[in-house]
Write a protein that holds these residues in place. Sequence first.
Motif: not given
Length: 395
Positions: A199, A202, A204, A207-208, A210-211
């Motif tokens: 994480v 990532m 942005t 994105d973090k 979402r992961a």
Amino acid sequence: MPPEHDQRESVQSAYKRTKLSLTEVCLLILTVLAVFYTLSVASQIVLPFVLALVINLLLVGPMRVLSHRLRVPKPLAALVLMLGLAGVISAIGIAISVPAAGWISRAPEGLPALQAQLAVLREPLDAITNAYTHIQIILSGGNADPSSALAPGAGGDGLRRLGTTVFDHTRLLIGQLLTMLLMLFFLLTEGDSLLRRFVEIMPTFADKRRAVRIASQIERNVSLYLATITIMNLLVGVFNLVQCWLVGMPNPLLWGVLAFLLNYIPIIGPLTGVVIYFFVGLFTFPSLFQSFAAPTIYLCIHMLEGEVITPMLLAKRFTLNPVLVMASLMFWDWLWGISGAFLSVPMLAVFKIICDHVEQLTPIGHILGGPVRPTTLRTLGRDYGAMDFGNNEDA
């Protein structure tokens, strides 16, 4: 506006934004084929890793209870869980191996009774055998000798080849089991830190997030699925043990454990169990009618569990299209054998969760979802009005 309609709108908008050119489609197909070829060639090393990942999802709940609430050190907690898992596997192996060996040793003695009960099928089977022999002779140009397989040296060579094959497969199985256990130990102890590092890279904050959402939903849904089917399979095994004892089948523990294991493989496993129960009934009971009792009850238990109880328990969080579940089952069984059949549904669920959270893949995730209401061609025509399906209700 209903949530289902909102979901369809978002999927359609994502589909419009992610149209691929012919070159991109060809590259995607070649990439998928290359991945599947690699999975097939490297199955001896990839399969233990995938099994360790799936079993880790089943044990992650007890692991956190031991490590976070009871303050047990992670290596010790992982070791306790793995010893418990090894104990369960050993108990299942003992429950199956000893009675199964007895059945195999007594099989020649039961062949006359089996032939007597299947006498009604003797003529059709003889006709099929003779037809197959004639086809062999025709295809070989009339030079085939049907009795060549019974030559004196053929049996010894066959036994030697069988012994070598069994030894090789046993060695391969032990190696894969040790690899899986080693990988499982490190996943239980360091899996959270690995996810945290993933994480952190990532780019942005979106994105973090979402992961983290993908990882948490995979863990929650797949662990819920595995725990639910394990409990239901245990109940199926217990009920089959009881019904085998009631109908008078010998070694009811063996057939109960067998039903428990086969129920992990959707559709094919229970059908295999029905066939096994039928042939065991032929060996056990004097009449053909009595031989149908145990497999019929087995089928009823499976239908109640597989079509009513388990879907009711998993419907809110775990819905997959039955057609794609069956396709996934057949594909992974062809690629990886029984282990692939066991992993087919969890891997399909993981793939759907990833598709639901990646915008470019949301149309695929929508296709993988299970049906939310009965649908017919006439219903589709009424909903979208794009095609004329006729005025007949049966069209």
